[in-house]
Design an enzyme around this catalytic site. Structure first.
Site, PDB file in Angstrom:
ATOM      1  N   TRP A 198       0.858  -1.180   0.000  1.00 24.28           N
ATOM      2  CA  TRP A 198       0.000   0.000   0.000  1.00 24.28           C
ATOM      3  C   TRP A 198       0.903   1.242   0.000  1.00 24.28           C
ATOM      4  CZ3 TRP A 198      -0.406   3.778   3.926  1.00 24.28           C
ATOM      5  CH2 TRP A 198      -1.368   4.772   3.642  1.00 24.28           C
ATOM      6  N   ASP A 365     -15.525  12.502  -1.839  1.00 26.09           N
ATOM      7  CA  ASP A 365     -14.978  11.171  -1.523  1.00 26.09           C
ATOM      8  C   ASP A 365     -15.778  10.517  -0.402  1.00 26.09           C
ATOM      9  OD1 ASP A 365     -12.688   9.123  -0.776  1.00 26.09           O
ATOM     10  OD2 ASP A 365     -12.033  10.067  -2.646  1.00 26.09           O
ATOM     11  N   ARG A 442      -9.876  -3.270   7.607  1.00 20.32           N
ATOM     12  CA  ARG A 442     -10.399  -1.895   7.615  1.00 20.32           C
ATOM     13  C   ARG A 442     -11.841  -1.892   8.139  1.00 20.32           C
ATOM     14  NH1 ARG A 442     -11.622   3.059   3.534  1.00 20.32           N
ATOM     15  NH2 ARG A 442     -10.104   4.505   4.357  1.00 20.32           N
ATOM     16  N   TRP A 476     -14.544   4.403  -8.171  1.00 21.72           N
ATOM     17  CA  TRP A 476     -14.992   3.093  -7.696  1.00 21.72           C
ATOM     18  C   TRP A 476     -13.839   2.475  -6.905  1.00 21.72           C
ATOM     19  CZ3 TRP A 476     -19.188  -0.247  -9.981  1.00 21.72           C
ATOM     20  CH2 TRP A 476     -19.157  -1.562  -9.485  1.00 21.72           C
ATOM     21  N   ASP A 477     -14.035   2.394  -5.604  1.00 21.60           N
ATOM     22  CA  ASP A 477     -12.945   1.975  -4.723  1.00 21.60           C
ATOM     23  C   ASP A 477     -13.144   0.534  -4.249  1.00 21.60           C
ATOM     24  OD1 ASP A 477     -10.675   2.234  -3.183  1.00 21.60           O
ATOM     25  OD2 ASP A 477     -11.333   4.058  -2.166  1.00 21.60           O
ATOM     26  N   MET A 478     -12.095  -0.058  -3.737  1.00 17.88           N
ATOM     27  CA  MET A 478     -12.153  -1.408  -3.161  1.00 17.88           C
ATOM     28  C   MET A 478     -11.038  -1.472  -2.125  1.00 17.88           C
ATOM     29  SD  MET A 478     -10.680  -4.834  -4.039  1.00 17.88           S
ATOM     30  CE  MET A 478     -11.316  -6.474  -3.857  1.00 17.88           C
ATOM     31  N   ASN A 479     -11.431  -1.387  -0.853  1.00 13.70           N
ATOM     32  CA  ASN A 479     -10.426  -1.113   0.170  1.00 13.70           C
ATOM     33  C   ASN A 479     -10.000  -2.266   1.052  1.00 13.70           C
ATOM     34  OD1 ASN A 479      -9.526   1.504  -0.201  1.00 13.70           O
ATOM     35  ND2 ASN A 479     -11.423   2.358   0.593  1.00 13.70           N
ATOM     36  N   CYS A 525     -10.090   2.308  -8.451  1.00 13.56           N
ATOM     37  CA  CYS A 525      -9.202   2.587  -7.327  1.00 13.56           C
ATOM     38  C   CYS A 525      -9.294   1.380  -6.410  1.00 13.56           C
ATOM     39  CB  CYS A 525      -9.716   3.840  -6.608  1.00 13.56           C
ATOM     40  SG  CYS A 525      -8.902   4.206  -5.041  1.00 13.56           S
ATOM     41  N   ASP A 547      -2.304   5.729  -3.121  1.00 14.04           N
ATOM     42  CA  ASP A 547      -2.712   6.696  -2.103  1.00 14.04           C
ATOM     43  C   ASP A 547      -1.546   7.600  -1.724  1.00 14.04           C
ATOM     44  OD1 ASP A 547      -5.335   6.078  -1.946  1.00 14.04           O
ATOM     45  OD2 ASP A 547      -5.190   4.809  -0.175  1.00 14.04           O
TER      46      ASP A 547
HETATM   47  C1  GLA Z   1      -9.007   4.538  -0.368  1.00 21.74           C
HETATM   48  C2  GLA Z   1      -8.699   5.418  -1.551  1.00 21.74           C
HETATM   49  C3  GLA Z   1      -8.562   6.841  -1.083  1.00 21.74           C
HETATM   50  C4  GLA Z   1      -9.841   7.272  -0.421  1.00 21.74           C
HETATM   51  C5  GLA Z   1     -10.176   6.343   0.728  1.00 21.74           C
HETATM   52  C6  GLA Z   1     -11.529   6.631   1.304  1.00 21.74           C
HETATM   53  O1  GLA Z   1      -7.933   4.456   0.493  1.00 21.74           O
HETATM   54  O2  GLA Z   1      -7.554   4.981  -2.213  1.00 21.74           O
HETATM   55  O3  GLA Z   1      -8.248   7.678  -2.169  1.00 21.74           O
HETATM   56  O4  GLA Z   1     -10.878   7.297  -1.361  1.00 21.74           O
HETATM   57  O5  GLA Z   1     -10.164   4.994   0.298  1.00 21.74           O
HETATM   58  O6  GLA Z   1     -11.868   5.774   2.326  1.00 21.74           O
END
Ligand code: GLA
Length: 734
Positions: A198, A365, A442, A476-479, A525, A547
């Site tokens: 990361w 965001d 998370r 469109w995120d995936m964390n 993302c 990030d």
């Molecule tokens: C991820 C994305 C960030 C932001 C956060 C929000 O880490 O990469 O840019 O959008 O989620 O929780």
């Protein structure tokens, strides 16, 4: 072009500068790999399969069939019958057995390129590419395997994929199915791969290839921050400009394994495909499994040529968005500006200031939905939080639009928080091993997208937000990555399908989204750049690179990313200092120049940054408008690498007509008493003369040089004063 020589039983696949050859051997029609390399005129290369040497082919020496299997260069090796190298396909029959070997059945050569059901893939018209379908079988298993090869006529690229069909009467399980293999001689190669974590994705690694298996892989459920679905075997002497490279890149966003196995005879088997970890796909009689696509590049002209081939292919034959060839709106994202602490007024105050500076889009965001005021809840509750977004979403978007700006929004559709209404309603919708407490990451779980009702429900929630206002961009995120692989929706003997079904569902959702909202700018993302891969590029023309927006860390991230992917795809922003990830303070100017190499935008609170930084934004905006066509469409060249020289970084883009070029030079730490650096430029027209101007330094006088001089003798770049200083150099035909 693709031809088949019936007498020699040899297929010859030609791209402009390369040839790939496949041979059919012996009465049992084994399919062998003959050659991949510089273009050949002759087709008579079958001797390279060494069937004239002991152990010979089985029809001549059946007593050594096992040895034959163990050294024959298989085009698509199976296993369990004597080839002790790792095979590409694994099966388990209803009887519990595993052996297989493939024989040629028939083939078809066709203009164009068929799509791959449910999967992203490169595409081209009948004029642009030619495809070979090679049908093979193992009749004892009752299995047909279709090997698909496409050659592109304008690019030195061959793509491959595999489709497996159960032609028997009962079921069998596929326990492994790779998408490509090259069995060749190891000529003392190095192995080049991309690694990270990361906030420091895709750093380039090069090491000596030794005996045994060396692999790079992910079974995190996504292509990942840590490893990348890319593998290149390169000559010891290969440099940016010269030398042989065999490269593979996977058009897939889930688990993968790319591997090189050096054997007892100094052969090397190079493979790529879905990672077999926890993969087991049941094929009933008549059913097929489509494996994703691998892009192969061969060149003898070093990394610049490899990169050029990937960039060209992805720009022309992979990305579909209407934004592909267009300048993207300069965005400002509120994540690092406010984190979860925002409301309509705060967002509008940022937008007001941003619009005055020339910024064109506000992106809201994480934190606008449910009770989401921290990252511990509400994923899945995709309803606007009107306590924060007071006045409602439509009001906010309209107000932003009135400022002349577009509006974008963040989603993380694949996730569910244990503390969410969605989870309270559907605890069985999370991926989990029944009876075992789920592993949080998370503070969230991953939705079980193998269930169509989950996909439909989430899609509808996302789409209805998008329908409710004039939203022109989605991040469109995936964390988090996948664990606890289990589905309440799948029977026991299909649990091994979950990883792949999950990826197929992500593709399905993004396909629906881009069809329902064809003008939407989609940016993928994943906790930064954990899903920066060709599979996602099929749906979105840009992906958030990392990030970590620190200008210096970005040098390595963007170098590794640009090794394969066009600059137009790299999400890059100017963020605040001290940098939120590394605490480093770099000049605002340098942050701007580094971000100009990507999509360009801001990730800070413009109402709070120092006045002198704010004053620089209109100039950066103007630079973006002036140079973005060149950056997006030009040919990219790597001039110097900070990750190798530990001093400075330098890259260049050149317009297609070679009339203009932009050079970026970033000095990391300054050195006392040092002279200018001499850098050799690339890709220019030797016969043209160029006016060379140092864009961000008025004290350096413009000068005219010939392309020949700049490429052979070089340009002197004066040593900048201070650390982390960048120079942008523009060349225009004089
Ligand atoms: C991820 C994305 C960030 C932001 C956060 C929000 O880490 O990469 O840019 O959008 O989620 O929780």
């Amino acid at each position: 072009m693709i031809t088949y020589n019936e007498n020699e039983r040899v297929f010859k696949l030609d791209t402009p500068n390369t040839t790939y050859m496949i041979g059919i051997v012996d009465e049992e029609n084994f399919v062998g790999h003959i050659y991949y390399g510089r273009k050949l005129e002759d087709t008579d290369a079958s001797y390279l399969m060494r069937t004239g040497e002991p152990p010979f082919v089985p029809s001549r020496n059946n007593r050594e069939r096992c040895s034959f299997y163990d050294c024959f260069p298989f085009e698509y090796p199976a296993s369990g019958l004597g080839d002790y190298r790792e095979g590409c396909i694994g099966i388990r029959t209803a009887g519990g057995h595993a052996g297989a070997v493939l024989s040629y059945v028939s083939h078809e050569i066709m203009a164009g390129k068929p799509g791959l059901e449910g999967l992203p893939a490169t595409f081209g018209t009948e004029e642009e590419c030619t495809t070979l379908k090679l049908l093979c079988e193992d009749r004892y298993v009752g299995m047909q395997v279709e090997l698909l090869y496409t050659v592109f006529h304008d690019t030195d690229v061959i793509t491959r994929s595999v489709r497996v069909t159960n032609t028997g009467t009962g079921h069998f399980y596929l326990t492994k199915v790779y998408s490509a293999c090259i069995d060749m001689d190891n000529r003392d190669y190095d192995m080049v791969t991309l690694h990270g974590s990361w906030a420091r994705e895709r750093h380039i690694q090069r090491k000596t290839l030794g005996y045994g298996i060396q692999s790079v892989s992910s079974f995190r459920g996504e292509s990942s921050h840590q490893d990348h679905p890319f593998l290149a075997l390169v000559d010891k002497n290969t440099t940016q400009e010269n030398g042989e490279i065999y490269a593979m890149n996977f058009v897939y966003s889930g688990n993968f394994r790319a591997q090189a196995e050096v054997t007892q005879f100094d052969y090397v088997r190079m493979t790529m495909g879905i990672h077999p970890e926890n993969f087991c796909w049941k094929l009933e009689s008549g059913e097929s499994f489509q494996a994703p696509e691998v892009v192969m590049v061969y060149t003898d002209k070093g990394f610049d040529a490899m990169t050029a081939a990937f960039h060209r292919l992805y720009k022309k034959h992979l990305i579909r968005s209407e934004y592909r060839d267009r300048k993207r709106p300069i965005l400002i994202n509120n994540w690092e500006a406010t984190y979860f602490d925002f409301n309509t007024e705060k967002l509008l105050s940022i937008a007001r200031e941003a619009s005055k500076l020339g910024i064109e889009m506000l992106v809201m965001d994480d934190g606008w939905f449910g009770r989401r005021n921290a990252d511990d809840c509400a994923l899945g509750d995709w309803k606007v939080n009107e306590e924060k977004i007071n006045g409602g979403l439509k009001y906010l978007v309209d107000e932003v639009n009135k400022l002349g700006m577009k509006f974008g929004i963040w989603f993380e559709p694949e996730m569910i928080s244990p503390d969410s209404d969605l989870y309270r309603e559907h605890p069985d919708w999370a991926i989990a091993i029944p009876g075992r407490p789920g592993t949080e990451s998370r503070q969230q779980f991953v939705l079980d997208l193998s269930r169509q009702e989950v996909v439909d429900c989430i899609y509808e929630k996302v789409a209805s937000v998008l329908r409710s206002a004039n939203i022109e961009y989605v991040k469109w995120d995936m964390n988090r990555q996948l664990t606890d692989i289990g589905s309440y929706g799948l029977p026991a003997d299909r649990q091994g399908e979950l990883y792949h079904r999950y990826v197929l569902a992500v593709y399905q959702m993004q396909d629906r989204l881009t069809k329902e909202f064809p003008h939407l700018l989609l940016e993928n993302c994943s906790g930064g750049g954990a899903r920066f891969d060709p599979g996602m590029l099929y749906f979105s023309p840009q992906i958030w690179c990392s990030d970590d927006a620190d200008a210096i860390e970005r040098l390595e991230i963007q170098e590794g990313t640009a090794l394969l992917y066009p600059l137009s795809t790299m999400g890059a922003h100017v963020s605040d200092c001290p940098n939120h990830t590394v605490g480093r303070v770099t000049p605002f100017e340098t942050r701007g120049i580094v971000a100009l190499a990507g999509t360009f935008g801001y990730e800070l609170d413009v109402t709070k940054i120092p006045q002198e930084d704010r004053d620089m934004i209109p100039g950066q905006v103007a630079m973006y408008h002036k140079y973005n066509d060149l950056v997006r469409e030009g040919d990219y060249y790597r001039i110097a690498s900070y990750s190798q020289n530990h001093k400075f970084d330098c890259w260049q883009v050149v317009s297609g007509d070679r009339k203009q070029s932009l050079v970026t030079f970033v000095q990391v730490l300054n050195r006392a008493n040092f002279k200018s650096r001499r850098i050799l430029l690339k890709g220019l027209d030797a016969g043209k003369r160029y006016n060379v101007s140092f864009v961000n330094d008025d004290n350096i006088e413009d000068k005219v040089y010939s392309g020949e001089m700049l490429m052979k003798a070089g340009l002197l770049v004066p040593n900048p004063w201070g650390d982390f200083r960048a120079r942008l150099i523009f060349l225009d035909e004089a």
